[in-house]
Enzyme design. Sequence first.
Site, PDB file in Angstrom:
ATOM      1  N   GLU A  32       0.816  -1.214   0.000  1.00 64.07           N
ATOM      2  CA  GLU A  32       0.000   0.000   0.000  1.00 64.07           C
ATOM      3  C   GLU A  32       0.851   1.264   0.000  1.00 64.07           C
ATOM      4  O   GLU A  32       0.527   2.243  -0.671  1.00 64.07           O
ATOM      5  CB  GLU A  32      -0.948   0.012   1.210  1.00 64.07           C
ATOM      6  CG  GLU A  32      -2.115  -0.959   1.097  1.00 64.07           C
ATOM      7  CD  GLU A  32      -2.989  -0.689  -0.120  1.00 64.07           C
ATOM      8  OE1 GLU A  32      -3.046   0.472  -0.588  1.00 64.07           O
ATOM      9  OE2 GLU A  32      -3.619  -1.642  -0.607  1.00 64.07           O
ATOM     10  N   TYR A 115      -6.689   6.690   4.063  1.00 64.60           N
ATOM     11  CA  TYR A 115      -6.819   5.700   2.999  1.00 64.60           C
ATOM     12  C   TYR A 115      -6.070   4.415   3.341  1.00 64.60           C
ATOM     13  O   TYR A 115      -6.624   3.306   3.299  1.00 64.60           O
ATOM     14  CB  TYR A 115      -6.313   6.230   1.641  1.00 64.60           C
ATOM     15  CG  TYR A 115      -6.079   5.065   0.717  1.00 64.60           C
ATOM     16  CD1 TYR A 115      -7.171   4.437   0.110  1.00 64.60           C
ATOM     17  CD2 TYR A 115      -4.819   4.502   0.566  1.00 64.60           C
ATOM     18  CE1 TYR A 115      -6.999   3.290  -0.654  1.00 64.60           C
ATOM     19  CE2 TYR A 115      -4.637   3.363  -0.190  1.00 64.60           C
ATOM     20  CZ  TYR A 115      -5.727   2.770  -0.794  1.00 64.60           C
ATOM     21  OH  TYR A 115      -5.551   1.636  -1.521  1.00 64.60           O
ATOM     22  N   ASP A 133      -9.561   6.051  -2.555  1.00 57.53           N
ATOM     23  CA  ASP A 133      -8.394   6.621  -3.232  1.00 57.53           C
ATOM     24  C   ASP A 133      -8.824   7.309  -4.515  1.00 57.53           C
ATOM     25  O   ASP A 133     -10.005   7.540  -4.737  1.00 57.53           O
ATOM     26  CB  ASP A 133      -7.374   5.510  -3.527  1.00 57.53           C
ATOM     27  CG  ASP A 133      -7.874   4.582  -4.626  1.00 57.53           C
ATOM     28  OD1 ASP A 133      -9.095   4.559  -4.879  1.00 57.53           O
ATOM     29  OD2 ASP A 133      -7.044   3.893  -5.234  1.00 57.53           O
TER      30      ASP A 133
END
Length: 347
Positions: A32, A115, A133
């Site tokens: 991520e 996020y 996102d």
Amino acid sequence: MLNREIINWYEFNKRDLPWRNTTDPYKIWISEIMLQQTQVVTVVDYYYRFINRFPTIKDLAFADENEVLNLWQGLGYYSRARNLHQAAKSVVADYNGVFPDSFEEILKLKGIGVYTASAIAAFAFHLPHAAVDGNVNRVLSRIYGVSESTNSPNGKRVFQSLAEELMSDAPPHIYNQAIIEFGALQCTPKNPSCDSCPLQVQCFAYINKQQDAFPVKKKKVKITDRYFYYLFIYSDDQFLLQQRGDRDIWRKLFEFPLIEANNKLELVDLIKTKEWLSVFKDSKLEITNHISRKVHKLSHQNLHIEFVHIKVETSDLNKFESILLVDKESVAGYPMPRPIEMHLASL
DNA sequence: AAGGCGGGGCC
DNA sequence: GGCCCAGCCTT
């Protein structure tokens, strides 16, 4: 049922990506962070190399920072690597090396925002958080015709709320992957594949032929021009390298000695600068060549870079105090910004 | 709220 | 050449 259609689309169209075959929060975290503002195709190789070198969060926590940055070299946004390293240390210190399993605790880690905390909570722990996102913003704004700007405080609330509503009782780890993948492959920024889209009849943007109007434009950033003159000062087997400061771009990365000017300089003018003369006062120098003018573009700066090659005697190289003397064979130990790395590789 | 921070892919 | 990308941090 909209979420079911997106999930159904996902099952048929999803890519096989390495971080989708694990529930290890550490690996999902690494992926991520790498994927922030960075496309999947770019990340894959970096991800494998990183996981291979640091298989667990403890391996990362105990690593040398330069080695971490070195693995990040070329990926950009280097604060991500520094924050990653710092967060790994704090997980070892505060959680005995076990990645925290609640949204609130995850969010506290350096480099993790709303996020990323949502994504890790959903993908690793199957918690019902909607990860919003750029892809999700685009999909939602087109389907529902949201004119709110995606980065305003109110816009963030609107999109977060829409995303959670749409998730409903769908499995969080599948729903989030599905809508993000849908945005990446089907509902793309340019030329979305509306002809083959299963959501046509429910999409505000498609119905009104306004795909390009969503999401609403963000403000443009002002681009500034900077002029970098890099001095490649070398002998037969060594050259000079210095470390950048902690303000400015490329913090703590290594580069050649640099003269920055306010505008374009000719080589003749460059040689006349005081900095230049004082550095070489007692040395015999020979400008062997003068190559590679190029413009390196960052998101907010255009760097006009010129490399100047200067050959000196080996004994003279030792006169440059406070500047590193590096063997040409050991460049791998120094994390460098892209233009420096590329230039060295081209020699 | 705005600015800083990389690099690559795509049109 | 401009836009966009699985954003976050600092001021």
